[in-house]
Design a protein around this motif. Structure first.
Motif, PDB file in Angstrom:
ATOM      1  N   HIS A 116       1.508  88.567  65.111  1.00 46.57           N
ATOM      2  CA  HIS A 116       1.219  87.292  64.442  1.00 46.57           C
ATOM      3  C   HIS A 116       0.040  87.439  63.483  1.00 46.57           C
TER       4      HIS A 116
ATOM      5  N   SER B 155       0.523  87.912  59.335  1.00 47.56           N
ATOM      6  CA  SER B 155       0.185  86.716  58.565  1.00 47.56           C
ATOM      7  C   SER B 155      -0.422  87.075  57.214  1.00 47.56           C
TER       8      SER B 155
ATOM      9  N   ILE C 247      -6.102  76.771  61.841  1.00 49.18           N
ATOM     10  CA  ILE C 247      -5.280  77.421  60.826  1.00 49.18           C
ATOM     11  C   ILE C 247      -5.887  78.774  60.463  1.00 49.18           C
ATOM     12  N   ARG C 248      -5.037  79.771  60.263  1.00 44.73           N
ATOM     13  CA  ARG C 248      -5.480  81.072  59.754  1.00 44.73           C
ATOM     14  C   ARG C 248      -4.418  81.545  58.776  1.00 44.73           C
ATOM     15  N   ARG C 249      -4.824  81.762  57.539  1.00 42.04           N
ATOM     16  CA  ARG C 249      -3.895  82.218  56.497  1.00 42.04           C
ATOM     17  C   ARG C 249      -2.643  81.342  56.432  1.00 42.04           C
ATOM     18  N   GLY C 250      -2.868  80.034  56.540  1.00 36.05           N
ATOM     19  CA  GLY C 250      -1.757  79.097  56.377  1.00 36.05           C
ATOM     20  C   GLY C 250      -0.854  78.956  57.595  1.00 36.05           C
ATOM     21  N   ARG C 251      -1.130  79.727  58.654  1.00 39.86           N
ATOM     22  CA  ARG C 251      -0.317  79.622  59.876  1.00 39.86           C
ATOM     23  C   ARG C 251      -1.194  79.120  61.022  1.00 39.86           C
ATOM     24  N   ALA C 252      -0.544  78.621  62.065  1.00 42.77           N
ATOM     25  CA  ALA C 252      -1.295  78.156  63.227  1.00 42.77           C
ATOM     26  C   ALA C 252      -2.110  79.325  63.796  1.00 42.77           C
TER      27      ALA C 252
ATOM     28  N   SER D 240      -3.795  81.893  66.368  1.00 44.11           N
ATOM     29  CA  SER D 240      -3.115  82.568  67.484  1.00 44.11           C
ATOM     30  C   SER D 240      -3.306  81.866  68.828  1.00 44.11           C
TER      31      SER D 240
ATOM     32  N   VAL E  17      -0.908  79.234  69.410  1.00 47.04           N
ATOM     33  CA  VAL E  17       0.489  79.654  69.570  1.00 47.04           C
ATOM     34  C   VAL E  17       0.677  80.383  70.902  1.00 47.04           C
TER      35      VAL E  17
ATOM     36  N   GLY F  67      -4.654  78.454  51.859  1.00 45.51           N
ATOM     37  CA  GLY F  67      -4.116  78.419  53.224  1.00 45.51           C
ATOM     38  C   GLY F  67      -5.138  77.912  54.236  1.00 45.51           C
ATOM     39  N   LYS F  68      -6.312  77.498  53.715  1.00 49.45           N
ATOM     40  CA  LYS F  68      -7.325  76.917  54.609  1.00 49.45           C
ATOM     41  C   LYS F  68      -7.627  75.507  54.110  1.00 49.45           C
TER      42      LYS F  68
END
Lengths: 322, 322
Positions: A36, A40, A90-95, A97, A100, A222-223
């Motif tokens: 992940h 990312s 958020i990290r680099r536009g994704r949830a 870790s 998740v 992404g932030k």
């Protein structure tokens, strides 16, 4: 910037493939976390700098991936622990870790990536490389601690701010450059020049990062925009802005930030004021000074593709939008 | 055991002094955590094993402390992260660090101690030492992960249990012994014998640890009696006991342990049954086999004080009460 683009396009698949394979080798509980965070994205600046310095100094073997990718994994490990401790979403536009995969998996994945990075650096039987990596890990850990300590007692002290961005960002980038030189069996002078390039580039990189937090839309980075302000992080754009404000206003803001009592409205207001005052632009001007210092260090390198790319990489730090 | 006692009495102050000084050198936020975990005692088995193997193989310099203490700090780092993730309340009779200093401080102190340990091992410019330490860190991280994974899906599988105690305990003790040999510039055969001694000793050590959890009072060990059972950890005493029980009873117990639904009464009942069945004693018998294997590895060492002490240390593992 054509040479820079071409170089990255040529080398990134190899670096990403190596990173993926190392992540795949990890134990079940942490493999998905590693995938992940590695998957990312990220700019792979650290491995590229190791490769560029090694080749610039005459290294012509193809076994550079372990040490180059070690630096990226080390960086990923700190992101995992940082995001968990900061409760980042958020990290680099994704949830992030930990949201998740959970707390245990994320902390242990950070530990495993740190251990793996270290082991990858030790594969060469090169004691200098081990020492540089060990020192880089130590400095990054200390930088992380000092940043969190600072955020508990934020001040508008530029010296403290500089010490923190050097510790949390620039030292690891310095380490990446030194490792490339050490892999190539460079002289101490050559390694120092590589380190000096990396240190200055790293400072410029973080200054621009902190400027982007104020002047780049979330869709690009992404932030969330103004994230540092919301998280209570005092960075140079805010310091520059507050230097022109009344002392009382500054103290009030710091107290609110420290106690996490800044409302969304207050955040938006301060963000707009910092933007209007052009503090992000002034932060970039400071970054430009460090970029020039970094480029001056390249004079010691023999002319060639890598030297050109390293010069363009320094310029790119200033113009990047995410 | 006179030689063993004398050796420890002579060398422990130096080791503890070095550990204290390294803890003192850490950054403010994590210094107190490091002091807490280091100052809470511990048997210093790992540094002593490094020293004993180095000296047994002819190392006569006084600069062994950095690598010897690196192994102890590495061990402390894993305790900090483990206790936090396990939500342990007690460590060596004192409140666990995360309860005293908080989550952020404890996680970061673990990171800092890991980084420091690594840096201490790199101080010698000895690539073999760096490689051994890097592999030891990696194996310990993997062992930690596998233990937690196992506790989420506990089985009565002895092979899985052995793999876990090797990963979480024995590999680092093997590493401590190998590092001593590598410091002394040992031959590969000598280093392998040192490693084999450590691996077997480490297995025996953990088997006894798991026996103590069932048959030693909390006042002696500083840990609550039956703690493993309560925490849902399946160890050899329980596996041996369950092998003699009905299959259904075993499955029910495992399900309750996995879901943390074992009541205090059920815990006390199972604990008493395991104690009555003598499973802790049978675990010690298994440990004795590994102790003998460890002692057989000492034949390669030249006779002398260190070889005697290493033999007594192996015997002590069986007789210790905490």
């Amino acid at each position: 910037m054509n040479e820079l683009l071409r170089y990255f396009q040529r080398e990134l698949p190899g670096i990403n493939g190596y990173l993926d394979a190392e992540a795949e080798s990890l134990s079940g509980l942490v493999r998905d976390v590693a995938r992940h965070i590695i998957g990312s994205g990220g700019k792979r600046i650290r491995p590229m700098l190791t490769l560029l310095h090694a080749r610039a100094l005459g290294y012509d073997r193809d076994d550079f991936h372990a040490i180059a990718c070690a630096l990226e994994l080390l960086h990923s490990a700190t992101l995992l622990h940082d995001d968990y401790l900061d409760e980042a979403e958020i990290r680099r536009g994704r949830a992030a870790s930990h949201l998740v995969f959970g707390r245990t998996e994320t902390i242990l994945a950070g530990d495993a990536l740190l251990a793996l990075a270290n082991e990858m650096g030790a594969r060469y039987g090169n004691a200098r490389l081990c020492w540089l990596l060990a020192r880089g890990i130590m400095e990054t850990a200390v930088g992380e601690i000092e940043e969190i300590q600072f955020s508990k007692h934020p001040t508008l002290d530029r010296e403290a701010y500089m010490r923190i961005i050097i510790g949390k960002t620039a030292r690891l980038i310095e380490c990446a450059c030194r490792c490339g030189a050490a892999l190539a069996g460079a002289t101490p002078e050559q390694e120092d020049a590589a380190g000096e390039y990396g240190l200055n580039l790293g400072i410029a990189f973080q200054l621009v990062d902190d400027a982007l937090d104020y002047d780049s839309p979330a869709s690009e980075t992404g932030k969330p925009e103004g994230g540092d302000l919301r998280e209570g992080k005092v960075t140079l754009p805010l310091i520059l802005f507050m230097e022109d404000c009344e002392e009382v206003a500054g103290d009030t803001l710091l107290t609110l930030m420290r106690d996490s009592e800044l409302t969304d409205e207050q955040c938006a207001e301060v963000l707009a004021q910092v933007q209007d005052a052009g503090s992000a632009g002034r932060t970039r001007e400071e970054a430009a000074v460090y970029v020039e210092r970094a480029k001056a260090c390249l004079a010691l390198l023999p002319p060639g593709e890598e030297r050109t790319v390293l010069g363009q990489a320094a310029d790119y730090v200033l113009t990047r939008t995410k």
